[in-house]
Design a protein around this motif. Structure first.
Motif, PDB file in Angstrom:
ATOM      1  N   ALA A  21     -94.210 -31.524 -11.410  1.00  0.00           N
ATOM      2  CA  ALA A  21     -94.036 -32.896 -11.993  1.00  0.00           C
ATOM      3  C   ALA A  21     -94.716 -32.851 -13.441  1.00  0.00           C
ATOM      4  N   ALA A  22     -95.884 -32.127 -13.561  1.00  0.00           N
ATOM      5  CA  ALA A  22     -96.519 -32.232 -14.773  1.00  0.00           C
ATOM      6  C   ALA A  22     -95.424 -31.516 -15.969  1.00  0.00           C
ATOM      7  N   HIS A  23     -94.942 -30.364 -15.561  1.00  0.00           N
ATOM      8  CA  HIS A  23     -94.019 -29.759 -16.402  1.00  0.00           C
ATOM      9  C   HIS A  23     -92.907 -30.801 -16.750  1.00  0.00           C
ATOM     10  N   LEU A  24     -92.547 -31.261 -15.854  1.00  0.00           N
ATOM     11  CA  LEU A  24     -91.210 -32.276 -16.043  1.00  0.00           C
ATOM     12  C   LEU A  24     -91.409 -33.447 -16.712  1.00  0.00           C
ATOM     13  N   GLY A  25     -92.901 -33.857 -16.867  1.00  0.00           N
ATOM     14  CA  GLY A  25     -93.160 -35.310 -17.412  1.00  0.00           C
ATOM     15  C   GLY A  25     -92.992 -36.392 -16.470  1.00  0.00           C
ATOM     16  N   VAL A  26     -92.751 -36.185 -14.988  1.00  0.00           N
ATOM     17  CA  VAL A  26     -92.254 -36.979 -14.207  1.00  0.00           C
ATOM     18  C   VAL A  26     -93.577 -37.295 -13.319  1.00  0.00           C
ATOM     19  N   GLY A  27     -93.303 -38.388 -12.358  1.00  0.00           N
ATOM     20  CA  GLY A  27     -94.325 -38.491 -11.218  1.00  0.00           C
ATOM     21  C   GLY A  27     -94.044 -37.769 -10.033  1.00  0.00           C
ATOM     22  N   LEU A  28     -94.900 -37.566  -8.958  1.00  0.00           N
ATOM     23  CA  LEU A  28     -94.677 -36.760  -7.878  1.00  0.00           C
ATOM     24  C   LEU A  28     -93.471 -37.272  -7.080  1.00  0.00           C
ATOM     25  N   PRO A  29     -93.152 -38.439  -7.025  1.00  0.00           N
ATOM     26  CA  PRO A  29     -92.059 -38.747  -6.092  1.00  0.00           C
ATOM     27  C   PRO A  29     -90.850 -38.687  -6.777  1.00  0.00           C
ATOM     28  N   ALA A  30     -90.596 -38.562  -8.100  1.00  0.00           N
ATOM     29  CA  ALA A  30     -89.429 -38.235  -8.752  1.00  0.00           C
ATOM     30  C   ALA A  30     -89.108 -36.659  -8.849  1.00  0.00           C
ATOM     31  N   ALA A  31     -90.349 -35.740  -8.697  1.00  0.00           N
ATOM     32  CA  ALA A  31     -90.270 -34.520  -8.521  1.00  0.00           C
ATOM     33  C   ALA A  31     -89.837 -33.822  -7.238  1.00  0.00           C
ATOM     34  N   SER A  32     -90.538 -34.631  -6.223  1.00  0.00           N
ATOM     35  CA  SER A  32     -90.055 -34.318  -4.825  1.00  0.00           C
ATOM     36  C   SER A  32     -88.789 -34.812  -4.726  1.00  0.00           C
ATOM     37  N   GLY A  33     -88.185 -35.866  -5.204  1.00  0.00           N
ATOM     38  CA  GLY A  33     -86.744 -36.116  -4.918  1.00  0.00           C
ATOM     39  C   GLY A  33     -85.872 -34.876  -5.516  1.00  0.00           C
ATOM     40  N   LEU A  34     -86.374 -34.519  -6.608  1.00  0.00           N
ATOM     41  CA  LEU A  34     -85.298 -33.543  -7.340  1.00  0.00           C
ATOM     42  C   LEU A  34     -85.631 -32.147  -6.600  1.00  0.00           C
ATOM     43  N   VAL A  35     -86.684 -31.880  -5.973  1.00  0.00           N
ATOM     44  CA  VAL A  35     -86.771 -30.705  -5.191  1.00  0.00           C
ATOM     45  C   VAL A  35     -86.102 -30.894  -3.769  1.00  0.00           C
ATOM     46  N   SER A  36     -86.220 -32.116  -3.268  1.00  0.00           N
ATOM     47  CA  SER A  36     -85.267 -32.216  -2.234  1.00  0.00           C
ATOM     48  C   SER A  36     -83.701 -31.902  -2.456  1.00  0.00           C
ATOM     49  N   ARG A  37     -83.202 -32.288  -3.416  1.00  0.00           N
ATOM     50  CA  ARG A  37     -81.998 -32.128  -3.768  1.00  0.00           C
ATOM     51  C   ARG A  37     -81.493 -30.664  -3.810  1.00  0.00           C
ATOM     52  N   LEU A  38     -82.519 -29.783  -4.395  1.00  0.00           N
ATOM     53  CA  LEU A  38     -82.648 -28.442  -4.793  1.00  0.00           C
ATOM     54  C   LEU A  38     -82.526 -27.727  -3.348  1.00  0.00           C
ATOM     55  N   VAL A  39     -83.503 -28.169  -2.632  1.00  0.00           N
ATOM     56  CA  VAL A  39     -83.678 -27.582  -1.272  1.00  0.00           C
ATOM     57  C   VAL A  39     -82.276 -27.650  -0.475  1.00  0.00           C
ATOM     58  N   THR A  40     -81.902 -28.952  -0.510  1.00  0.00           N
ATOM     59  CA  THR A  40     -80.529 -29.158   0.471  1.00  0.00           C
ATOM     60  C   THR A  40     -79.552 -28.302  -0.187  1.00  0.00           C
ATOM     61  N   ALA A  41     -79.573 -28.019  -1.344  1.00  0.00           N
ATOM     62  CA  ALA A  41     -78.425 -27.315  -2.011  1.00  0.00           C
ATOM     63  C   ALA A  41     -78.800 -25.695  -1.805  1.00  0.00           C
ATOM     64  N   GLY A  42     -79.739 -25.557  -1.177  1.00  0.00           N
ATOM     65  CA  GLY A  42     -80.025 -24.071  -0.870  1.00  0.00           C
ATOM     66  C   GLY A  42     -80.737 -23.075  -2.090  1.00  0.00           C
ATOM     67  N   GLN A  43     -81.027 -23.869  -3.374  1.00  0.00           N
ATOM     68  CA  GLN A  43     -81.362 -23.129  -4.396  1.00  0.00           C
ATOM     69  C   GLN A  43     -82.974 -23.011  -4.300  1.00  0.00           C
ATOM     70  N   VAL A  44     -83.806 -23.718  -3.682  1.00  0.00           N
ATOM     71  CA  VAL A  44     -85.255 -23.958  -3.642  1.00  0.00           C
ATOM     72  C   VAL A  44     -85.873 -24.007  -2.343  1.00  0.00           C
ATOM     73  N   ASP A  45     -86.816 -23.096  -2.129  1.00  0.00           N
ATOM     74  CA  ASP A  45     -87.489 -23.114  -1.045  1.00  0.00           C
ATOM     75  C   ASP A  45     -88.730 -23.836  -1.280  1.00  0.00           C
ATOM     76  N   ARG A  46     -89.148 -25.001  -0.166  1.00  0.00           N
ATOM     77  CA  ARG A  46     -90.396 -25.555  -0.280  1.00  0.00           C
ATOM     78  C   ARG A  46     -91.158 -25.595   1.070  1.00  0.00           C
ATOM     79  N   HIS A  47     -92.364 -25.346   0.951  1.00  0.00           N
ATOM     80  CA  HIS A  47     -93.302 -24.951   1.915  1.00  0.00           C
ATOM     81  C   HIS A  47     -94.731 -25.102   1.862  1.00  0.00           C
ATOM     82  N   ASP A  48     -95.542 -25.690   2.760  1.00  0.00           N
ATOM     83  CA  ASP A  48     -96.862 -26.105   2.581  1.00  0.00           C
ATOM     84  C   ASP A  48     -97.734 -24.765   2.262  1.00  0.00           C
TER      85      ASP A  48
END
Length: 142
Positions: free
Chosen positions: A55-82
């Motif tokens: 989010a800091a790199h993109l200059g956006v808030g956490l909700p926007a970064a999270s939504g962006l990552v969610s789309r990439l996770v759904t597309a199978g391009q990014v892995d997100r885990h705790d």
């Protein structure tokens, strides 16, 4: 040429080159938005980065970064885990599929750029290479 003129020229040319390269990559992967491309590139350079770092790199808030990552996770391009060591931290990384797609898109852009560069006389191509080597050394510690 003095340093001020040279600085102006670098500041003028670098964004043009970046814009051209982004367009070449998106010709290969037209479904990627510019923020998605920035995200994929950031995660390739920073595997295991947190959602906050992205989010800091993109200059956006956490909700926007999270939504962006969610789309990439759904597309199978990014892995997100705790993060197992820090419960509140989300760790991001490219999947093998995401890495392969990004690498292929970058390679297609590189090939397209090489085709353009082939139109230059050998003398100009050598000068471009020399100038880039000087800039790489100048910015290597940044």
């Amino acid at each position: 040429m003095d340093a001020d003129i040279c600085a102006r020229q670098v500041i003028e040319v670098v964004p043009l080159a970046i814009r051209w390269l982004r367009a070449a990559i998106r010709r290969r992967e037209p479904s990627w938005s510019l923020p998605q491309l920035h995200t994929l590139g950031f995660l390739q350079a920073n595997p295991g980065a947190s959602l906050s770092e992205l989010a800091a790199h993109l200059g956006v808030g956490l909700p926007a970064a999270s939504g962006l990552v969610s789309r990439l996770v759904t597309a199978g391009q990014v892995d997100r885990h705790d993060d197992p060591t820090e419960r509140r931290r989300t760790v991001l990384a490219l999947t093998p599929q995401g890495e392969a797609q990004l690498d292929a898109a970058i390679e297609a852009g590189r090939e397209e750029l090489a085709d353009r560069l082939r139109s230059l006389p050998a003398k100009d191509l050598a000068r471009v290479g020399q100038a880039l080597a000087v800039l790489r050394d100048l910015f290597a510690d940044a």
